[in-house]
Write a protein that holds these residues in place. Structure first.
Motif, PDB file in Angstrom:
ATOM      1  N   SER A  94       0.850  -1.181   0.000  1.00  0.00           N
ATOM      2  CA  SER A  94       0.000   0.000   0.000  1.00  0.00           C
ATOM      3  C   SER A  94       0.891   1.238   0.000  1.00  0.00           C
ATOM      4  CB  SER A  94      -0.901  -0.005   1.232  1.00  0.00           C
ATOM      5  OG  SER A  94      -1.606   1.212   1.345  1.00  0.00           O
ATOM      6  N   ILE A  95       0.617   2.172  -0.923  1.00  0.00           N
ATOM      7  CA  ILE A  95       1.464   3.366  -1.001  1.00  0.00           C
ATOM      8  C   ILE A  95       0.720   4.647  -0.637  1.00  0.00           C
ATOM      9  CG2 ILE A  95       2.950   2.330  -2.742  1.00  0.00           C
ATOM     10  CD1 ILE A  95       1.536   4.228  -4.782  1.00  0.00           C
ATOM     11  N   ALA A  96      -0.622   4.602  -0.617  1.00  0.00           N
ATOM     12  CA  ALA A  96      -1.366   5.824  -0.306  1.00  0.00           C
ATOM     13  C   ALA A  96      -2.743   5.475   0.227  1.00  0.00           C
ATOM     14  CB  ALA A  96      -1.496   6.709  -1.541  1.00  0.00           C
ATOM     15  N   GLU A  97      -3.221   6.295   1.143  1.00  0.00           N
ATOM     16  CA  GLU A  97      -4.595   6.216   1.620  1.00  0.00           C
ATOM     17  C   GLU A  97      -5.326   7.465   1.151  1.00  0.00           C
ATOM     18  OE1 GLU A  97      -4.721   5.593   5.808  1.00  0.00           O
ATOM     19  OE2 GLU A  97      -4.211   3.458   5.642  1.00  0.00           O
ATOM     20  N   ILE A  98      -6.477   7.250   0.510  1.00  0.00           N
ATOM     21  CA  ILE A  98      -7.209   8.343  -0.122  1.00  0.00           C
ATOM     22  C   ILE A  98      -8.639   8.349   0.408  1.00  0.00           C
ATOM     23  CG2 ILE A  98      -7.983   9.281  -2.330  1.00  0.00           C
ATOM     24  CD1 ILE A  98      -5.652   7.839  -3.650  1.00  0.00           C
ATOM     25  N   PRO A  99      -9.180   9.510   0.751  1.00  0.00           N
ATOM     26  CA  PRO A  99     -10.562   9.563   1.236  1.00  0.00           C
ATOM     27  C   PRO A  99     -11.544   9.052   0.184  1.00  0.00           C
ATOM     28  CG  PRO A  99      -9.415  11.627   1.682  1.00  0.00           C
ATOM     29  CD  PRO A  99      -8.530  10.834   0.774  1.00  0.00           C
ATOM     30  N   GLY A 100     -12.493   8.225   0.620  1.00  0.00           N
ATOM     31  CA  GLY A 100     -13.501   7.703  -0.295  1.00  0.00           C
ATOM     32  C   GLY A 100     -13.748   6.228  -0.074  1.00  0.00           C
ATOM     33  N   LEU A 101     -14.877   5.754  -0.583  1.00  0.00           N
ATOM     34  CA  LEU A 101     -15.211   4.341  -0.444  1.00  0.00           C
ATOM     35  C   LEU A 101     -14.419   3.463  -1.399  1.00  0.00           C
ATOM     36  CD1 LEU A 101     -19.107   4.362  -0.044  1.00  0.00           C
ATOM     37  CD2 LEU A 101     -17.381   3.978   1.716  1.00  0.00           C
ATOM     38  N   ALA A 102     -14.125   3.978  -2.602  1.00  0.00           N
ATOM     39  CA  ALA A 102     -13.470   3.137  -3.599  1.00  0.00           C
ATOM     40  C   ALA A 102     -12.723   3.978  -4.615  1.00  0.00           C
ATOM     41  CB  ALA A 102     -14.494   2.266  -4.320  1.00  0.00           C
ATOM     42  N   ILE A 103     -11.632   3.428  -5.126  1.00  0.00           N
ATOM     43  CA  ILE A 103     -10.934   3.988  -6.283  1.00  0.00           C
ATOM     44  C   ILE A 103     -11.487   3.277  -7.510  1.00  0.00           C
ATOM     45  CG2 ILE A 103      -8.720   4.195  -7.475  1.00  0.00           C
ATOM     46  CD1 ILE A 103      -7.389   4.306  -4.714  1.00  0.00           C
ATOM     47  N   GLN A 104     -12.193   4.013  -8.352  1.00  0.00           N
ATOM     48  CA  GLN A 104     -12.854   3.420  -9.507  1.00  0.00           C
ATOM     49  C   GLN A 104     -12.042   3.551 -10.793  1.00  0.00           C
ATOM     50  OE1 GLN A 104     -15.592   1.687  -9.603  1.00  0.00           O
ATOM     51  NE2 GLN A 104     -16.793   2.180  -7.803  1.00  0.00           N
ATOM     52  N   ALA A 105     -11.052   4.444 -10.821  1.00  0.00           N
ATOM     53  CA  ALA A 105     -10.277   4.641 -12.050  1.00  0.00           C
ATOM     54  C   ALA A 105      -8.879   5.126 -11.701  1.00  0.00           C
ATOM     55  CB  ALA A 105     -10.969   5.649 -12.968  1.00  0.00           C
ATOM     56  N   ILE A 106      -7.906   4.709 -12.522  1.00  0.00           N
ATOM     57  CA  ILE A 106      -6.509   5.112 -12.356  1.00  0.00           C
ATOM     58  C   ILE A 106      -5.952   5.475 -13.728  1.00  0.00           C
ATOM     59  CG2 ILE A 106      -4.195   4.399 -11.632  1.00  0.00           C
ATOM     60  CD1 ILE A 106      -5.494   2.362  -9.773  1.00  0.00           C
ATOM     61  N   ALA A 107      -5.169   6.547 -13.784  1.00  0.00           N
ATOM     62  CA  ALA A 107      -4.446   6.914 -15.003  1.00  0.00           C
ATOM     63  C   ALA A 107      -3.047   7.366 -14.611  1.00  0.00           C
ATOM     64  CB  ALA A 107      -5.176   8.014 -15.762  1.00  0.00           C
ATOM     65  N   ILE A 108      -2.106   7.248 -15.542  1.00  0.00           N
ATOM     66  CA  ILE A 108      -0.715   7.600 -15.277  1.00  0.00           C
ATOM     67  C   ILE A 108      -0.219   8.508 -16.389  1.00  0.00           C
ATOM     68  CG2 ILE A 108       1.623   6.691 -14.966  1.00  0.00           C
ATOM     69  CD1 ILE A 108       0.327   4.114 -13.916  1.00  0.00           C
ATOM     70  N   ASP A 109       0.401   9.638 -16.023  1.00  0.00           N
ATOM     71  CA  ASP A 109       0.847  10.590 -17.036  1.00  0.00           C
ATOM     72  C   ASP A 109       2.246  10.235 -17.546  1.00  0.00           C
ATOM     73  OD1 ASP A 109       2.693  11.496 -15.152  1.00  0.00           O
ATOM     74  OD2 ASP A 109       1.616  13.354 -14.714  1.00  0.00           O
ATOM     75  N   LYS A 110       2.785  11.077 -18.424  1.00  0.00           N
ATOM     76  CA  LYS A 110       4.078  10.797 -19.048  1.00  0.00           C
ATOM     77  C   LYS A 110       5.232  10.858 -18.057  1.00  0.00           C
ATOM     78  CE  LYS A 110       2.607  12.490 -23.580  1.00  0.00           C
ATOM     79  NZ  LYS A 110       2.834  13.499 -24.656  1.00  0.00           N
ATOM     80  N   GLN A 111       5.016  11.498 -16.914  1.00  0.00           N
ATOM     81  CA  GLN A 111       6.039  11.554 -15.866  1.00  0.00           C
ATOM     82  C   GLN A 111       5.857  10.440 -14.831  1.00  0.00           C
ATOM     83  OE1 GLN A 111       4.338  14.668 -16.751  1.00  0.00           O
ATOM     84  NE2 GLN A 111       6.013  14.776 -18.239  1.00  0.00           N
ATOM     85  N   ASP A 112       4.983   9.493 -15.132  1.00  0.00           N
ATOM     86  CA  ASP A 112       4.678   8.364 -14.244  1.00  0.00           C
ATOM     87  C   ASP A 112       4.029   8.805 -12.933  1.00  0.00           C
ATOM     88  OD1 ASP A 112       5.331   6.239 -15.867  1.00  0.00           O
ATOM     89  OD2 ASP A 112       7.407   6.120 -15.186  1.00  0.00           O
ATOM     90  N   ARG A 113       3.383   9.954 -12.960  1.00  0.00           N
ATOM     91  CA  ARG A 113       2.585  10.352 -11.804  1.00  0.00           C
ATOM     92  C   ARG A 113       1.229   9.659 -11.891  1.00  0.00           C
ATOM     93  NH1 ARG A 113       3.407  16.793 -12.272  1.00  0.00           N
ATOM     94  NH2 ARG A 113       2.801  16.200 -14.404  1.00  0.00           N
ATOM     95  N   VAL A 114       0.733   9.238 -10.741  1.00  0.00           N
ATOM     96  CA  VAL A 114      -0.482   8.436 -10.685  1.00  0.00           C
ATOM     97  C   VAL A 114      -1.669   9.320 -10.311  1.00  0.00           C
ATOM     98  CG1 VAL A 114      -1.596   6.443  -9.615  1.00  0.00           C
ATOM     99  CG2 VAL A 114       0.876   6.432  -9.997  1.00  0.00           C
ATOM    100  N   TYR A 115      -2.770   9.119 -11.031  1.00  0.00           N
ATOM    101  CA  TYR A 115      -4.012   9.842 -10.765  1.00  0.00           C
ATOM    102  C   TYR A 115      -5.082   8.810 -10.432  1.00  0.00           C
ATOM    103  CZ  TYR A 115      -1.543  13.705 -12.947  1.00  0.00           C
ATOM    104  OH  TYR A 115      -0.613  14.674 -13.251  1.00  0.00           O
ATOM    105  N   ALA A 116      -5.716   8.987  -9.293  1.00  0.00           N
ATOM    106  CA  ALA A 116      -6.724   8.039  -8.824  1.00  0.00           C
ATOM    107  C   ALA A 116      -8.029   8.777  -8.566  1.00  0.00           C
ATOM    108  CB  ALA A 116      -6.252   7.347  -7.547  1.00  0.00           C
TER     109      ALA A 116
END
Length: 226
Positions: A94-116
């Motif tokens: 586990s690398i991050a805890e994010i407020p919310g019931l569920a992570i429904q989508a993930i995308a990664i940009d050209k700098q390998d930054r993660v968007y959840a």
């Protein structure tokens, strides 16, 4: 009498031949190391092995960065915080805890930054290499179902329950780019010409949305969700 008995025995052991070609025919049996295509063809099944058990109730989204690291988001009904997991070299954590019931989508940009993206009433969070999650964009939508990066560098966000597609720039500023007549935009992809391919619910539509925001129905699936 002997001839009659011999004839009877021969008929009793006659070989029967029948043909099965449909997927539903094979599904009645028990498959071992085989897969069935929807056209009824049989072939060797891929080998499946477990690499990581995050002990989460649900896993909804998976994405891979340029270095081969896999990010997984899930959630459950009994928590106000959901976790983002990273799998690297066969080991997960586990690398991050994010407020919310569920992570429904993930995308990664050209700098390998993660968007959840979290749901319901969630936001899009950007997660850095250290696992720090910061709000990146709030579409003011009940659900965020899909994320995809465009070659331009903009992030597109598919939402519900208003069926809106948002376009977000690198600074986190966004706006509604396309509003469908559907309740939910459930899936997103980008084709070779920079058009967005959009899956919807409840009409089961596949739309092509041009870079100018013009929508065209490519296909209507027999199911409610695409």
């Amino acid at each position: 009498m002997c001839l009659f008995a011999a004839t009877f025995l021969l008929r009793a052991v006659e070989t029967e031949l029948w043909t099965r070609t449909q997927q539903e025919d094979f599904l009645k049996g028990t498959l071992k190391k085989l897969s069935i295509r929807n056209d009824g063809r049989l072939f060797l099944a891929p080998v499946v092995s477990e690499i990581f058990d995050p002990s989460a109730a649900y896993l909804w989204a998976v994405a891979e960065d340029s270095k081969g690291r896999v990010y997984v988001g899930g959630g459950g009904p009994d928590s106000s915080v959901t976790r983002l997991f990273r799998i690297e070299n066969g080991k997960g954590q586990s690398i991050a805890e994010i407020p919310g019931l569920a992570i429904q989508a993930i995308a990664i940009d050209k700098q390998d930054r993660v968007y959840a993206a979290t749901s319901p009433d969630g936001k899009v969070y950007r997660v850095d290499a250290a696992g720090k999650a910061e709000p990146f964009y709030d579409p003011k939508a009940k659900y965020i179902w899909a994320l995809v990066f465009h070659p331009s560098g903009d992030l597109f966000v598919g939402s519900g329950d208003q069926g809106e597609l948002h376009r977000v720039d690198a600074s986190g500023k966004g706006q509604i780019f396309f509003k469908s007549e559907e309740t939910h935009i459930r899936s997103l992809a980008v084709d070779g010409d920079g058009n967005l391919i959009v899956g919807t619910e409840p009409g089961g539509l596949i739309l092509r949305v041009s870079p100018k925001g013009e929508g065209f129905v490519l296909y209507q699936a027999p199911k409610r969700e695409v």
